[in-house]
Design an enzyme around this catalytic site. Structure first.
Site, PDB file in Angstrom:
ATOM      1  N   TYR A 176     -26.801   9.314 -71.741  1.00  0.00           N
ATOM      2  CA  TYR A 176     -26.204   8.292 -70.872  1.00  0.00           C
ATOM      3  C   TYR A 176     -24.677   8.420 -70.904  1.00  0.00           C
ATOM      4  O   TYR A 176     -24.015   8.426 -69.862  1.00  0.00           O
ATOM      5  CB  TYR A 176     -26.642   6.898 -71.329  1.00  0.00           C
ATOM      6  CG  TYR A 176     -26.204   5.774 -70.418  1.00  0.00           C
ATOM      7  CD1 TYR A 176     -26.972   5.412 -69.310  1.00  0.00           C
ATOM      8  CD2 TYR A 176     -25.026   5.069 -70.648  1.00  0.00           C
ATOM      9  CE1 TYR A 176     -26.572   4.373 -68.470  1.00  0.00           C
ATOM     10  CE2 TYR A 176     -24.618   4.034 -69.814  1.00  0.00           C
ATOM     11  CZ  TYR A 176     -25.397   3.690 -68.725  1.00  0.00           C
ATOM     12  OH  TYR A 176     -25.005   2.671 -67.892  1.00  0.00           O
TER      13      TYR A 176
ATOM     14  N   SER B  85     -19.395   3.703 -66.004  1.00  0.00           N
ATOM     15  CA  SER B  85     -19.619   2.680 -67.035  1.00  0.00           C
ATOM     16  C   SER B  85     -18.474   2.787 -68.027  1.00  0.00           C
ATOM     17  O   SER B  85     -17.770   3.814 -68.068  1.00  0.00           O
ATOM     18  CB  SER B  85     -20.953   2.978 -67.740  1.00  0.00           C
ATOM     19  OG  SER B  85     -21.057   2.283 -68.961  1.00  0.00           O
TER      20      SER B  85
HETATM   21  P1  NDP Z   1     -31.103  -2.036 -62.857  1.00  0.00           P
HETATM   22  O1  NDP Z   1     -32.152  -1.391 -63.683  1.00  0.00           O
HETATM   23  O2  NDP Z   1     -31.321  -3.423 -62.388  1.00  0.00           O
HETATM   24  O3  NDP Z   1     -30.770  -1.132 -61.583  1.00  0.00           O
HETATM   25  C1  NDP Z   1     -30.953   0.262 -61.549  1.00  0.00           C
HETATM   26  C2  NDP Z   1     -31.075   0.661 -60.097  1.00  0.00           C
HETATM   27  O4  NDP Z   1     -31.147   2.088 -60.052  1.00  0.00           O
HETATM   28  C3  NDP Z   1     -32.348   0.110 -59.458  1.00  0.00           C
HETATM   29  O5  NDP Z   1     -32.088  -0.302 -58.144  1.00  0.00           O
HETATM   30  C4  NDP Z   1     -33.269   1.322 -59.452  1.00  0.00           C
HETATM   31  O6  NDP Z   1     -34.154   1.264 -58.347  1.00  0.00           O
HETATM   32  C5  NDP Z   1     -32.266   2.450 -59.249  1.00  0.00           C
HETATM   33  N1  NDP Z   1     -32.793   3.731 -59.673  1.00  0.00           N
HETATM   34  C6  NDP Z   1     -33.075   4.164 -60.921  1.00  0.00           C
HETATM   35  N2  NDP Z   1     -33.601   5.401 -60.888  1.00  0.00           N
HETATM   36  C7  NDP Z   1     -33.652   5.750 -59.568  1.00  0.00           C
HETATM   37  C8  NDP Z   1     -34.105   6.911 -58.867  1.00  0.00           C
HETATM   38  N3  NDP Z   1     -34.631   7.984 -59.521  1.00  0.00           N
HETATM   39  N4  NDP Z   1     -33.996   6.934 -57.533  1.00  0.00           N
HETATM   40  C9  NDP Z   1     -33.484   5.878 -56.852  1.00  0.00           C
HETATM   41  N5  NDP Z   1     -33.055   4.749 -57.448  1.00  0.00           N
HETATM   42  C10 NDP Z   1     -33.138   4.696 -58.800  1.00  0.00           C
HETATM   43  O7  NDP Z   1     -29.783  -1.977 -63.759  1.00  0.00           O
HETATM   44  P2  NDP Z   1     -28.234  -2.188 -63.405  1.00  0.00           P
HETATM   45  O8  NDP Z   1     -28.065  -2.970 -62.178  1.00  0.00           O
HETATM   46  O9  NDP Z   1     -27.593  -2.651 -64.639  1.00  0.00           O
HETATM   47  O10 NDP Z   1     -27.748  -0.676 -63.190  1.00  0.00           O
HETATM   48  C11 NDP Z   1     -27.104  -0.221 -62.012  1.00  0.00           C
HETATM   49  C12 NDP Z   1     -26.088   0.836 -62.396  1.00  0.00           C
HETATM   50  O11 NDP Z   1     -25.041   0.242 -63.162  1.00  0.00           O
HETATM   51  C13 NDP Z   1     -26.638   1.981 -63.255  1.00  0.00           C
HETATM   52  O12 NDP Z   1     -26.093   3.212 -62.809  1.00  0.00           O
HETATM   53  C14 NDP Z   1     -26.117   1.645 -64.647  1.00  0.00           C
HETATM   54  O13 NDP Z   1     -26.001   2.783 -65.465  1.00  0.00           O
HETATM   55  C15 NDP Z   1     -24.775   1.033 -64.299  1.00  0.00           C
HETATM   56  N6  NDP Z   1     -24.179   0.208 -65.326  1.00  0.00           N
HETATM   57  C16 NDP Z   1     -24.820  -0.902 -65.803  1.00  0.00           C
HETATM   58  C17 NDP Z   1     -24.242  -1.671 -66.777  1.00  0.00           C
HETATM   59  C18 NDP Z   1     -24.919  -2.877 -67.343  1.00  0.00           C
HETATM   60  O14 NDP Z   1     -24.473  -3.371 -68.400  1.00  0.00           O
HETATM   61  N7  NDP Z   1     -25.949  -3.416 -66.709  1.00  0.00           N
HETATM   62  C19 NDP Z   1     -22.907  -1.351 -67.306  1.00  0.00           C
HETATM   63  C20 NDP Z   1     -22.314  -0.181 -66.719  1.00  0.00           C
HETATM   64  C21 NDP Z   1     -22.929   0.560 -65.764  1.00  0.00           C
HETATM   65  P3  NDP Z   1     -35.714   1.691 -58.374  1.00  0.00           P
HETATM   66  O15 NDP Z   1     -36.200   1.536 -59.780  1.00  0.00           O
HETATM   67  O16 NDP Z   1     -36.338   0.729 -57.421  1.00  0.00           O
HETATM   68  O17 NDP Z   1     -35.719   3.084 -57.874  1.00  0.00           O
END
Ligand code: NDP
Length: 252
Positions: free
Chosen positions: A157, A143
């Site tokens: 984070y 990020s």
């Molecule tokens: P979402 O919440 O839509 O996606 C998060 C994903 O992570 C989901 O698919 C969730 O699946 C999965 N996840 C979380 N915890 C677990 C776990 N314990 N085991 C397996 N899967 C897990 O948010 P984003 O799409 O925004 O986030 C995706 C990534 O991008 C993250 O790492 C976030 O930090 C990063 N990011 C996001 C930004 C933004 O502005 N949106 C900016 C920079 C980075 P499930 O809950 O089904 O397990």
């Protein structure tokens, strides 16, 4: 961007929503057989259904990246289904508690963020790397919070996303001679559930965060997926150990 991933096996961890689901769809659209991994079955199966409906190949496998045995089982099952792994995207992440200052940060939340965001990526790489017997590409989700800090995202984070870059660079050096490239990606604010929960619900906060992006808008999950496709393809064949910034200028 045209990239031919026919015959490639891709695993996207954290693909049930947001950026991860867009990445899974993009890699499948480019010809890869994609394993869609996450905890939420219904959401992940909807991603698989969308891929299959457009003629792609995908299946859902459950995983909680906080559980080492579950990560190991996921990768064994993915290899049993599709053969050696070529592309792995370690995208699972949680936000913890934004806007809570360091001295007030709850230890349980701190541990959960580090365990999911940082140790989760390490657990995935630990079991993915030995399965990349034909060479491969790993893309770890960092990020702009991995490059600098602000008062919004909180210490856990920010620490987790900085550490992902260090771990990415280490693995890149360690496995370059095995034909495995390891890169990270650093998005700015992308309009997904995490961003909505963290700062887009409050209009005044959202305006402030928007101003941090010189291009004057937030990014989209599709734009991150486009970058991941490039990183996952031979078009980026000379790039390893890099943290690719995709943030509308927010970190410049
Ligand atoms: P979402 O919440 O839509 O996606 C998060 C994903 O992570 C989901 O698919 C969730 O699946 C999965 N996840 C979380 N915890 C677990 C776990 N314990 N085991 C397996 N899967 C897990 O948010 P984003 O799409 O925004 O986030 C995706 C990534 O991008 C993250 O790492 C976030 O930090 C990063 N990011 C996001 C930004 C933004 O502005 N949106 C900016 C920079 C980075 P499930 O809950 O089904 O397990």
């Amino acid at each position: 961007m045209a990239a031919d991933l026919q015959g490639k096996h891709a695993l996207v961890v954290g693909a049930s929503s947001g950026i991860g689901s867009a990445i899974a769809l993009q890699l499948a659209h480019s010809g890869a057989s994609v394993v869609v991994a996450a905890r939420r079955k219904e959401e992940a199966e909807a991603v698989v259904a969308e891929i299959c409906a457009s003629g792609g190949s995908a299946s859902y496998l459950p995983v909680d990246v906080g559980n080492t045995a579950a990560v190991q089982s996921l990768i064994e099952a993915a290899v049993a289904a599709y053969g050696p792994l070529h592309i792995a995207v370690n995208n699972a992440g949680i936000e913890g508690t934004p806007f809570v200052p360091t001295a007030d940060y709850d230890e349980t939340v701190f541990d959960a963020v580090i365990d999911t965001n940082l140790k989760g990526v390490w657990r995935c790489m630990k079991y993915e790397i030995p399965q990349m017997v034909e060479g491969g590409v790993i893309i770890n989700m960092s990020s702009i919070a991995g490059l600098g800090a602000n008062e919004m995202m909180g210490c856990a984070y920010t620490a987790s996303k900085h550490a992902i870059i260090g771990m990415t660079k280490t693995a890149a050096r360690e496995y370059a001679d095995k034909g495995i490239r390891v890169n990270a990606i650093c998005p700015g604010v992308i309009t997904t559930d995490i961003a909505k929960r963290s700062f887009l619900q409050d209009k005044s906060v959202a305006r402030k965060v928007l101003k941090m992006h010189p291009l004057g808008r937030f990014g989209t999950a599709q734009e991150v997926a486009d970058a991941v496709l490039w990183l996952g393809s031979d078009q980026s064949a000379f790039m390893t150990g890099h943290a690719l910034v995709l943030d509308g200028g927010a970190s410049c």
